[in-house]
Scaffold this motif. Structure first.
Motif, PDB file in Angstrom:
ATOM      1  N   LEU A  56     -10.457   4.796   8.301  1.00  0.00           N
ATOM      2  CA  LEU A  56     -10.316   5.844   9.305  1.00  0.00           C
ATOM      3  C   LEU A  56      -9.942   7.176   8.661  1.00  0.00           C
ATOM      4  O   LEU A  56     -10.559   8.209   8.941  1.00  0.00           O
ATOM      5  CB  LEU A  56      -9.250   5.418  10.310  1.00  0.00           C
ATOM      6  CG  LEU A  56      -9.132   6.228  11.567  1.00  0.00           C
ATOM      7  CD1 LEU A  56      -8.873   5.295  12.738  1.00  0.00           C
ATOM      8  CD2 LEU A  56      -8.019   7.225  11.477  1.00  0.00           C
ATOM      9  N   LEU A  57      -8.945   7.157   7.792  1.00  0.00           N
ATOM     10  CA  LEU A  57      -8.520   8.402   7.140  1.00  0.00           C
ATOM     11  C   LEU A  57      -9.573   8.925   6.170  1.00  0.00           C
ATOM     12  O   LEU A  57      -9.831  10.137   6.111  1.00  0.00           O
ATOM     13  CB  LEU A  57      -7.194   8.182   6.420  1.00  0.00           C
ATOM     14  CG  LEU A  57      -5.981   7.950   7.317  1.00  0.00           C
ATOM     15  CD1 LEU A  57      -4.800   7.500   6.489  1.00  0.00           C
ATOM     16  CD2 LEU A  57      -5.658   9.200   8.105  1.00  0.00           C
TER      17      LEU A  57
ATOM     18  N   GLY B 150       0.863   1.349   2.053  1.00  0.00           N
ATOM     19  CA  GLY B 150       2.142   1.026   2.688  1.00  0.00           C
ATOM     20  C   GLY B 150       1.968   0.037   3.820  1.00  0.00           C
ATOM     21  O   GLY B 150       2.756  -0.906   3.968  1.00  0.00           O
ATOM     22  N   THR B 151       0.928   0.201   4.597  1.00  0.00           N
ATOM     23  CA  THR B 151       0.661  -0.720   5.692  1.00  0.00           C
ATOM     24  C   THR B 151       0.265  -2.096   5.161  1.00  0.00           C
ATOM     25  O   THR B 151       0.720  -3.124   5.687  1.00  0.00           O
ATOM     26  CB  THR B 151      -0.450  -0.159   6.601  1.00  0.00           C
ATOM     27  OG1 THR B 151      -0.064   1.152   7.046  1.00  0.00           O
ATOM     28  CG2 THR B 151      -0.681  -1.044   7.801  1.00  0.00           C
ATOM     29  N   VAL B 152      -0.566  -2.138   4.144  1.00  0.00           N
ATOM     30  CA  VAL B 152      -0.972  -3.426   3.566  1.00  0.00           C
ATOM     31  C   VAL B 152       0.235  -4.150   2.962  1.00  0.00           C
ATOM     32  O   VAL B 152       0.409  -5.361   3.171  1.00  0.00           O
ATOM     33  CB  VAL B 152      -2.092  -3.230   2.515  1.00  0.00           C
ATOM     34  CG1 VAL B 152      -2.333  -4.499   1.725  1.00  0.00           C
ATOM     35  CG2 VAL B 152      -3.375  -2.780   3.193  1.00  0.00           C
TER      36      VAL B 152
ATOM     37  N   CYS C 271      -2.936  -9.371  10.740  1.00  0.00           N
ATOM     38  CA  CYS C 271      -3.392  -8.237  11.554  1.00  0.00           C
ATOM     39  C   CYS C 271      -2.951  -6.902  10.953  1.00  0.00           C
ATOM     40  O   CYS C 271      -3.732  -5.946  10.935  1.00  0.00           O
ATOM     41  CB  CYS C 271      -2.876  -8.374  12.989  1.00  0.00           C
ATOM     42  SG  CYS C 271      -3.707  -9.671  13.926  1.00  0.00           S
ATOM     43  N   VAL C 272      -1.737  -6.829  10.453  1.00  0.00           N
ATOM     44  CA  VAL C 272      -1.251  -5.577   9.862  1.00  0.00           C
ATOM     45  C   VAL C 272      -1.995  -5.260   8.568  1.00  0.00           C
ATOM     46  O   VAL C 272      -2.315  -4.098   8.295  1.00  0.00           O
ATOM     47  CB  VAL C 272       0.281  -5.628   9.651  1.00  0.00           C
ATOM     48  CG1 VAL C 272       0.773  -4.442   8.851  1.00  0.00           C
ATOM     49  CG2 VAL C 272       0.995  -5.681  10.986  1.00  0.00           C
TER      50      VAL C 272
ATOM     51  N   GLY D 185      -4.230  -1.940   7.902  1.00  0.00           N
ATOM     52  CA  GLY D 185      -4.125  -1.056   6.735  1.00  0.00           C
ATOM     53  C   GLY D 185      -5.486  -0.739   6.147  1.00  0.00           C
ATOM     54  O   GLY D 185      -5.761   0.395   5.751  1.00  0.00           O
ATOM     55  N   ILE D 186      -6.361  -1.743   6.103  1.00  0.00           N
ATOM     56  CA  ILE D 186      -7.727  -1.508   5.628  1.00  0.00           C
ATOM     57  C   ILE D 186      -8.462  -0.578   6.601  1.00  0.00           C
ATOM     58  O   ILE D 186      -9.168   0.347   6.188  1.00  0.00           O
ATOM     59  CB  ILE D 186      -8.466  -2.849   5.455  1.00  0.00           C
ATOM     60  CG1 ILE D 186      -7.816  -3.660   4.336  1.00  0.00           C
ATOM     61  CG2 ILE D 186      -9.947  -2.633   5.163  1.00  0.00           C
ATOM     62  CD1 ILE D 186      -8.251  -5.103   4.270  1.00  0.00           C
TER      63      ILE D 186
END
Length: 108
Positions: free
Chosen positions: A69-70, A15-17, A58-59, A63-64
């Motif tokens: 991190l998760l 979703g972020t990517v 940057c976004v 996301g990567i």
């Protein structure tokens, strides 16, 4: 790892990517903090296309970093977790400092 954890990681990071790619293509920037509440006169002083390209990149990298991190968090892998945290931190710092360093590129 459970199926819920895998789906959670993929949904958040993808979703972020996807949002980053949309920002890069100048779609969905109304969702950026501060941009939608900025006065129209002040928005006209910014080079919207260059800002979208910077923030979109940057976004995408955030996301990567979120994925790492998760993934590191759910698998108890501190190296992967810290790498993801580092990527997110670097992208946040770059998104703040680059427009300050080169204001002619991002301002009209």
């Amino acid at each position: 790892m459970s199926v819920f954890e895998i789906l959670f990681i993929l949904v958040i990071s993808l979703g972020t990517v996807i949002w980053g790619v949309n920002i890069y293509n100048q779609k969905g920037i109304w969702f950026l903090a501060g941009w939608n509440t900025m006065r129209k006169e002040k928005k006209k002083t910014y080079n919207e296309e260059e800002l979208c390209h910077l923030y979109g990149r940057c976004v995408v990298f955030c996301g990567i970093g979120e994925f790492l991190l998760l993934y590191g968090s759910f698998n108890y892998n501190d190296v992967v977790l810290c790498t993801g945290l580092g990527i997110v931190a670097v992208m946040v710092i770059l998104s703040i400092t680059i427009p300050k360093i080169n204001p002619k590129k991002y301002r009209k």
